[in-house]
Design an enzyme around this catalytic site. Structure first.
Site, PDB file in Angstrom:
ATOM      1  N   GLU A 181       0.710  -1.270   0.167  1.00 40.10           N
ATOM      2  CA  GLU A 181      -0.056  -0.039   0.048  1.00 40.10           C
ATOM      3  C   GLU A 181       0.840   1.212   0.191  1.00 40.10           C
ATOM      4  O   GLU A 181       0.550   2.262  -0.566  1.00 40.10           O
ATOM      5  CB  GLU A 181      -1.130   0.109   1.363  1.00 40.10           C
ATOM      6  CG  GLU A 181      -1.953  -1.191   1.096  1.00 40.10           C
ATOM      7  CD  GLU A 181      -2.654  -1.236  -0.117  1.00 40.10           C
ATOM      8  OE1 GLU A 181      -2.935  -0.234  -1.009  1.00 40.10           O
ATOM      9  OE2 GLU A 181      -2.976  -2.472  -0.534  1.00 40.10           O
ATOM     10  N   HIS A 184       1.738   2.181  -3.531  1.00 39.69           N
ATOM     11  CA  HIS A 184       0.743   3.056  -4.234  1.00 39.69           C
ATOM     12  C   HIS A 184       0.791   4.401  -3.671  1.00 39.69           C
ATOM     13  O   HIS A 184       0.669   5.364  -4.580  1.00 39.69           O
ATOM     14  CB  HIS A 184      -0.553   2.337  -3.849  1.00 39.69           C
ATOM     15  CG  HIS A 184      -0.833   1.174  -4.518  1.00 39.69           C
ATOM     16  ND1 HIS A 184      -0.528   0.953  -5.613  1.00 39.69           N
ATOM     17  CD2 HIS A 184      -1.615   0.044  -3.854  1.00 39.69           C
ATOM     18  CE1 HIS A 184      -0.971  -0.285  -6.014  1.00 39.69           C
ATOM     19  NE2 HIS A 184      -1.570  -0.886  -5.061  1.00 39.69           N
ATOM     20  N   HIS A 190       0.047  -1.539  -9.921  1.00 42.91           N
ATOM     21  CA  HIS A 190       0.355  -3.045  -9.865  1.00 42.91           C
ATOM     22  C   HIS A 190       0.844  -3.497 -11.140  1.00 42.91           C
ATOM     23  O   HIS A 190       0.868  -2.832 -12.203  1.00 42.91           O
ATOM     24  CB  HIS A 190      -1.217  -3.720  -9.928  1.00 42.91           C
ATOM     25  CG  HIS A 190      -1.990  -3.142  -8.548  1.00 42.91           C
ATOM     26  ND1 HIS A 190      -3.236  -2.788  -8.573  1.00 42.91           N
ATOM     27  CD2 HIS A 190      -1.524  -3.741  -7.457  1.00 42.91           C
ATOM     28  CE1 HIS A 190      -3.611  -2.859  -7.221  1.00 42.91           C
ATOM     29  NE2 HIS A 190      -2.579  -3.234  -6.650  1.00 42.91           N
TER      30      HIS A 190
END
Length: 433
Positions: A181, A184, A190
């Site tokens: 996370e 991100h 991804h």
């Protein structure tokens, strides 16, 4: 964690190039984008260079995938990019404005909403920091920061979005999921969404529920730059059965076979690390020096070394820990291949290599020496831990680590592989002699 010095960080392969190069008026973006946007129930459908991109809208929140949240401004930039009349230059400028990097590679954070459960988040930031130029600093009064929050799921904004941006955690005690996370939040998407998705994997829509299809978007070359080869071992790569509706794979290799990823372990792949260092520059990560010979000591007892018993040279001889005897069967030549993985060969048998028995991936699989062939079961990812120790992860089972079972220290204890645990029985020191 020290917060007054530069901390080094690591990440992944398909990178959002996120320099903010234009300033768009929100109203103008919305006006340009209403055409050619197809809304299916709560899904918005866009076309990027021939690729269908789905964005889920739920209670006013936009999701590029289940765990990637877009701000309204980012969503409107996507809508603007969908304008078929827009030039490719203007389209690229808008997409490069979609995700912003953290200024000067400094990431401010707050853990106050995690209560006493902060250890894994701190560890995740430390893992990233050791392999990159990123500095994680506890927030005092800074405007832009990551706010770690307990939640019913795991999700994050993508890049620095401004203000307090929540990093939502259900698995707040799992460092690997937190690293995913955080990637991100740093601007990383991804792995299966790379521009070269169709050249490396098969997405199986027949096995994916309609409301989960957006997790498999393929991005366009105008918005992303891939780093290195497609990385099945990446911490950002979905596992083959992710979101399956029927127990069949949703992602396979081109030959139809499945694969192993490092997620949810805290094992960043070499390409993850190289990728984050391309996104955030100013630091050259070297890792464990290669082309060197080492004695490899367990963190449980530094006098216990990885050892080939009896100086045997036969294929299949299983590797143990044993008291240091200053002998070549407990000394290892360490080399590194072009993909960033290491080969470990005992000095007394240089044509052999440390090998995961049978290329197996199950917990408890033993380690042996075997004639070197270059198989992934003979390649190891070696990443830094605290206090000069390293974690050793086999490429064929990237979510597993070399492990001393039961934290035993007795001579003759057989080494195996086991899921990431973060304890001293999975930490090793590489000592020159």
């Amino acid at each position: 964690m020290k917060t007054n010095k530069k901390i080094y960080l690591g990440v992944f392969t398909a990178i959002l190039l996120s320099i903010s190069v234009i300033s768009c008026k929100k109203q103008g973006i919305e006006n340009n984008a209403e055409t050619d946007v197809k809304k299916l129930d709560n899904m918005h459908e866009f076309n990027f260079g021939g690729n269908k991109i789905l964005v889920k809208e739920d209670k006013g929140i936009y999701y590029l995938s289940d765990d990637v949240i877009l701000t309204e401004q980012q969503f409107n930039l996507l809508k603007a990019n969908n304008n078929a009349a827009m030039s490719s230059t203007a389209r690229a400028l808008i997409m490069n404005s979609l995700v912003k990097r953290w200024t000067n590679s400094i990431v401010y954070y707050s853990l106050s909403n995690l209560g006493a459960d902060t250890a894994s988040s701190l560890k995740a930031m430390q893992y990233i920091a050791r392999v990159s130029p990123l500095t994680f600093v506890q927030r005092t009064s800074q405007t832009n920061y990551i706010n770690f929050v307990k939640s019913t799921g795991n999700s994050s904004s993508v890049g620095m979005v401004g203000g307090a941006q929540n990093l939502n955690l259900y698995n707040y005690n799992t460092p690997g999921i937190i690293i995913h996370e955080l990637f991100h939040a740093l601007g990383v998407m991804h792995e299966q969404c790379r521009t070269d998705q169709s050249s490396n994997v098969i997405i199986h829509p027949e096995n994916i529920p309609d409301d989960k299809e957006f997790n498999f978007n393929q991005v366009s070359a105008t918005s992303y730059t891939n780093h290195g080869n497609f990385d099945f071992e990446s911490i950002m790569m979905y596992e083959p059965y992710a979101f399956s509706s029927n127990g069949q794979p949703t992602i396979t290799k081109l030959d139809g076979s499945t694969y192993q990823t490092s997620y949810p372990a805290a094992n960043m792949s070499p390409t993850d690390i190289a990728g984050i260092n391309q996104l955030y520059t100013g630091f050259t990560y070297v890792g464990l020096p290669a082309n060197t010979s080492y004695e490899i000591a367990s963190a449980l007892d530094n006098t216990k070394l990885l050892n080939v018993p009896g100086s045997a040279t036969a294929d299949g001889t299983q590797v143990i820990i044993y008291t240091d005897g200053n002998s070549n069967n407990a000394r290892w030549s360490v080399t590194k291949n072009a993909d960033g993985y290491y080969r470990l060969s005992p000095l007394h048998a240089p044509t052999k290599a440390l090998t995961v028995v049978g290329s197996a991936t199950a917990n408890g699989t033993k380690l042996e020496i075997r004639t070197h062939t270059g198989a992934t079961s003979q390649q190891f990812n070696i990443t830094p831990e605290a206090s000069g120790y390293y974690i050793i992860s086999p490429r064929n089972a990237p979510s597993k680590n070399v492990d001393v079972p039961g934290s035993a220290t007795a001579n003759g204890t057989l080494l195996n592989i086991w899921s990431y645990g973060g304890a001293n029985n999975q930490k090793f020191k590489f000592n020159t002699f």
